[in-house]
Scaffold this motif. Sequence first.
Motif, mmCIF file in Angstrom:
data_model
loop_
_atom_site.group_PDB
_atom_site.id
_atom_site.type_symbol
_atom_site.label_atom_id
_atom_site.label_comp_id
_atom_site.label_asym_id
_atom_site.label_seq_id
_atom_site.Cartn_x
_atom_site.Cartn_y
_atom_site.Cartn_z
ATOM 1 N N ARG A 64 0.835 -1.213 0.000
ATOM 2 C CA ARG A 64 0.000 0.000 0.000
ATOM 3 C C ARG A 64 0.865 1.255 0.000
ATOM 4 N NH1 ARG A 64 -2.841 2.732 4.264
ATOM 5 N NH2 ARG A 64 -4.439 4.064 3.331
ATOM 6 N N LYS A 65 1.991 1.197 0.692
ATOM 7 C CA LYS A 65 2.908 2.328 0.734
ATOM 8 C C LYS A 65 3.391 2.680 -0.669
ATOM 9 C CE LYS A 65 7.359 3.765 2.708
ATOM 10 N NZ LYS A 65 8.485 3.369 3.587
ATOM 11 N N GLN A 66 3.717 1.666 -1.457
ATOM 12 C CA GLN A 66 4.177 1.891 -2.834
ATOM 13 C C GLN A 66 3.094 2.569 -3.677
ATOM 14 O OE1 GLN A 66 5.687 -1.764 -4.487
ATOM 15 N NE2 GLN A 66 7.313 -1.971 -2.944
ATOM 16 N N LYS A 107 3.316 6.328 -5.241
ATOM 17 C CA LYS A 107 3.134 6.518 -6.683
ATOM 18 C C LYS A 107 2.129 7.631 -6.943
ATOM 19 C CE LYS A 107 1.746 4.191 -10.967
ATOM 20 N NZ LYS A 107 1.235 2.924 -11.576
ATOM 21 N N GLU A 108 1.025 7.600 -6.185
ATOM 22 C CA GLU A 108 0.014 8.649 -6.315
ATOM 23 C C GLU A 108 0.608 10.014 -5.968
ATOM 24 O OE1 GLU A 108 -4.373 9.678 -4.382
ATOM 25 O OE2 GLU A 108 -2.688 9.127 -3.083
ATOM 26 N N ILE A 109 1.353 10.086 -4.872
ATOM 27 C CA ILE A 109 1.935 11.350 -4.421
ATOM 28 C C ILE A 109 2.924 11.882 -5.445
ATOM 29 C CG2 ILE A 109 3.371 12.425 -2.641
ATOM 30 C CD1 ILE A 109 0.502 11.760 -1.756
ATOM 31 N N SER A 110 3.729 10.994 -6.020
ATOM 32 C CA SER A 110 4.710 11.408 -7.031
ATOM 33 C C SER A 110 4.022 11.977 -8.268
ATOM 34 C CB SER A 110 5.599 10.221 -7.429
ATOM 35 O OG SER A 110 6.357 9.777 -6.326
ATOM 36 N N GLN A 111 2.919 11.357 -8.679
ATOM 37 C CA GLN A 111 2.166 11.848 -9.831
ATOM 38 C C GLN A 111 1.576 13.222 -9.540
ATOM 39 O OE1 GLN A 111 -0.544 8.483 -10.395
ATOM 40 N NE2 GLN A 111 0.492 7.987 -12.302
ATOM 41 N N LEU A 112 1.105 13.425 -8.310
ATOM 42 C CA LEU A 112 0.524 14.705 -7.933
ATOM 43 C C LEU A 112 1.558 15.827 -7.953
ATOM 44 C CD1 LEU A 112 -1.807 13.587 -5.032
ATOM 45 C CD2 LEU A 112 -2.530 14.831 -7.070
#
Length: 283
Positions: A266-268, A272-277
């Motif tokens: 879940r951390k990954q 990934k979501e945070i990096s895209q944002l």
Amino acid sequence: MEDALIDIIKSSGEKVRFSTDQLQNSLRQSGADDQLVEQIVGQVREELYDGITSKEIYNRAFALLKNKKSIFAAKYKVKKAIYELGPTGFPFEKLVAAILEYSGYKTLVGKHMHGVCVTHEIDVYAQKNDNVYLLECKFHGEEGRNCNVKVPLYINSRFQDVKQQLEKDKNIVNLLVNGGVVTNTRFTEDAIKYSKCMGLYLLSWDYPKDNGLKDRIYRLGLYPITVSQLLTNREKQFLLSRDVVLCRQLIKDHFFLDHLGVSETRKQKIMKEISQLCDHGKQ
């Protein structure tokens, strides 16, 4: 696309005509392409009726966007995410400071400064070269509560007290000191008129035009942590309590997810979501 002749009710209670352009623009800011924008706008238009609230329109568009791509939905909910920074205004002050820092300012949050009469706590002290801004942040946890003229009237009196004291200090003779108000909602016309007359700096959700909070957040990729579609409310509040206000900060301080007991899988996904944002470009 011609607008439907439908009146909608804004969060302030004001009745306005539905605008296709406004909905299209907010969807495009999320990163959605023209085809997806037109598809969502078409579906929303089919469900319009006289007296529908702007919140209902937002919720419908958000659900359709989330169904297509979660990262677009996260970007679309920026305004709502800022409301979720509450209940106190401190995370909002940190958000404002971070936005100014990415524009080249050095900032301090909660700085105590002496006035001629009394001592004041300045929400955000920002300095770049010879320009200093003493900013008061007015955070509202719900829509429809705009800043009226009483706010800049009050802030200007505090600012003048501090400014007069600063002018006695020979060490800052070359500094240009400005007062200002930042809010996550909007200013009334009188508030803007008075502030312009008094020389106060104003920053709100959509003011100044094309350079308000929403424009800076989208342009710089400075999304509050509350936009995340994967973090739970409990996890968001934990991060805010540790002064992790921006998604960018979580990239650096991802060990907080370990403190929360988030699984590696879940951390990954979260990272990934945070990096895209945090990517400036549209996804």
